[in-house]
Each structure stands twice: as structure tokens, then as C-alpha cells.
Motif scaffolding. Sequence first.
Motif, short mmCIF file in Angstrom:
data_model
loop_
_atom_site.label_atom_id
_atom_site.label_comp_id
_atom_site.label_asym_id
_atom_site.label_seq_id
_atom_site.Cartn_x
_atom_site.Cartn_y
_atom_site.Cartn_z
N ALA A 106 0.84 -1.21 0.00
CA ALA A 106 0.00 0.00 0.00
C ALA A 106 0.87 1.25 0.00
O ALA A 106 0.60 2.22 -0.73
N GLU A 107 1.92 1.24 0.79
CA GLU A 107 2.83 2.38 0.88
C GLU A 107 3.46 2.68 -0.48
O GLU A 107 3.44 3.82 -0.96
N CYS A 108 4.03 1.67 -1.11
CA CYS A 108 4.69 1.87 -2.40
C CYS A 108 3.71 2.29 -3.49
O CYS A 108 4.04 3.11 -4.36
N THR A 109 2.50 1.76 -3.44
CA THR A 109 1.48 2.13 -4.42
C THR A 109 1.08 3.60 -4.24
O THR A 109 0.96 4.35 -5.22
N ALA A 110 0.89 4.02 -3.00
CA ALA A 110 0.53 5.42 -2.73
C ALA A 110 1.65 6.37 -3.14
O ALA A 110 1.40 7.43 -3.72
N VAL A 111 2.88 6.00 -2.84
CA VAL A 111 4.02 6.83 -3.23
C VAL A 111 4.09 6.95 -4.75
O VAL A 111 4.34 8.04 -5.29
N ALA A 112 3.87 5.85 -5.46
CA ALA A 112 3.85 5.89 -6.93
C ALA A 112 2.78 6.85 -7.42
O ALA A 112 3.01 7.65 -8.34
N GLY A 113 1.60 6.80 -6.80
CA GLY A 113 0.53 7.73 -7.17
C GLY A 113 0.92 9.18 -6.95
O GLY A 113 0.66 10.05 -7.79
N GLU A 114 1.59 9.44 -5.83
CA GLU A 114 2.05 10.80 -5.56
C GLU A 114 3.07 11.25 -6.59
O GLU A 114 3.01 12.37 -7.10
N LEU A 115 4.00 10.36 -6.93
CA LEU A 115 5.03 10.70 -7.92
C LEU A 115 4.44 10.92 -9.31
O LEU A 115 5.00 11.66 -10.12
N LEU A 116 3.32 10.27 -9.58
CA LEU A 116 2.63 10.48 -10.86
C LEU A 116 1.85 11.79 -10.91
O LEU A 116 1.30 12.16 -11.94
N GLY A 117 1.76 12.49 -9.76
CA GLY A 117 1.08 13.78 -9.74
C GLY A 117 -0.35 13.74 -9.24
O GLY A 117 -1.05 14.76 -9.31
N LEU A 118 -0.80 12.59 -8.73
CA LEU A 118 -2.15 12.54 -8.17
C LEU A 118 -2.22 13.44 -6.95
O LEU A 118 -1.20 13.67 -6.28
N THR A 140 0.94 4.01 7.92
CA THR A 140 2.07 3.78 7.01
C THR A 140 1.95 4.64 5.76
O THR A 140 2.92 5.29 5.35
N VAL A 141 0.77 4.65 5.15
CA VAL A 141 0.56 5.43 3.92
C VAL A 141 0.66 6.92 4.21
O VAL A 141 1.30 7.67 3.47
N LYS A 142 0.07 7.36 5.30
CA LYS A 142 0.08 8.79 5.64
C LYS A 142 1.51 9.29 5.88
O LYS A 142 1.86 10.40 5.46
N LYS A 143 2.33 8.49 6.53
CA LYS A 143 3.71 8.90 6.79
C LYS A 143 4.57 8.93 5.53
O LYS A 143 5.60 9.59 5.49
N SER A 144 4.13 8.22 4.49
CA SER A 144 4.94 8.07 3.29
C SER A 144 4.64 9.10 2.21
O SER A 144 5.41 9.24 1.26
#
Length: 197
Positions: A106-118, A140-144
Motif C-alpha cells: 500500500a505504501e509503495c502504491t501510494a508513493v507511486a501515485g504521488e510521484l505520478l502527480g495525483l 504507514t501510507v500517511k507517513k509516506s
Amino acid sequence: SSILKQDHLEQCILALKKSSTIPVILFPGNIMQVSNEADAILFLSLISGRNAELLIGNHVLIAPMIKASRLEVIPTGYMLIDSGSPTSASYMSQTFPIPHDKNDIAECTAVAGELLGLQTIYLDAGSGARFPVSASMVTTVKKSTKLPLIVGGGIKTAAKAGELCNAGADIIVVGNALESGISLMTELSGALKAISN
């Protein structure tokens, strides 16, 4: 909803706007669930799945309509999280949810979304979930990421909503539980006000 047997979307939006000054934000289950009567739309990309139609395909189809509308568009990384049983969202999207205990995925998926500009991340256990997204996954997701975090699915009590807010959720989505009794709305309101004070 992933499926609408009767289309009352615009009537529902107008009723909400008549009785409230809070902006109405659409969380569309498909490309037919868009209305210019709302104030904004979560433009969902199912980043936890591998179904190309829900990553970009449907977006291409609806883009001209949304671009011509007055809706504020909120690009959202939508992530399905396992909730103990298949949900409408997992069935309709033909995707596997992220396992409930795999915070790292979940953490890596959320970070990827952020890096994509979501602009926001939505962790969803889905309609009819047996259990909600875990507080540890929310933390975990919020901290990342620096993105606002929406959490929904399987939230049936004010205590659970409070726990998820304390874990890092910025917005809590409650659907089916409210259908069982409107008193939950008052309980949720009280619990969330206590947290924000």
C-alpha cells in the motif's frame, strides 16, 4: 456505487445542496455517474489494480465532458484494500485488492501515485466490507506521502472512524452503515469533532 439500477444521481445532488452548504464531491462508480450539478469530482485512477480501463481507458472517454463542465477535478489514486470478502468494487473492476496486512505494498502504491502527480489517495475496503482498512496501513501510507488521505469501506462505528482519523485519515467515507440507521451520523459527528478539537 459500482452499479446503479435507477439513476437518481442529480436528484440526490440537488437534495443535498438544498439542505447543506457543504460542497458535493462525486465519487463515481463508473463514467455514467457524473453530473454538472456537483461541485467537484474525484477523478479516480485505480492504481492498486492492473485493469487498464480503470487506470486510463475510462478517463479518456469521459475527459471531454469533465473538461467542459464546471466541476473541480481532484486527481485521486484509488486503492482497493482486501476486506475479508469480495466486494462490488473488486468484482466490477476485475482487480485483486491489496492484501489487508501488506502495508508495504500500500505504501509503495501510494508513493507511486504521488510521484505520478495525483492529488489525493483513497484507501477503500469497498462496499459491504467485512472489516475496514487497518489503522496501521493508514499510518504507514500517511507517513509516506504528503497527500490528503481518504479512507472508506467497512467503517460501522464512531470509534472505528475515530481510530482511523487518529491513524492519519483526513477524510472518512461511510456508506452502507448509514443505511442501517441515521443515528450513526450523529455519533460520527461527535467523535470526529472531539478529535479535531
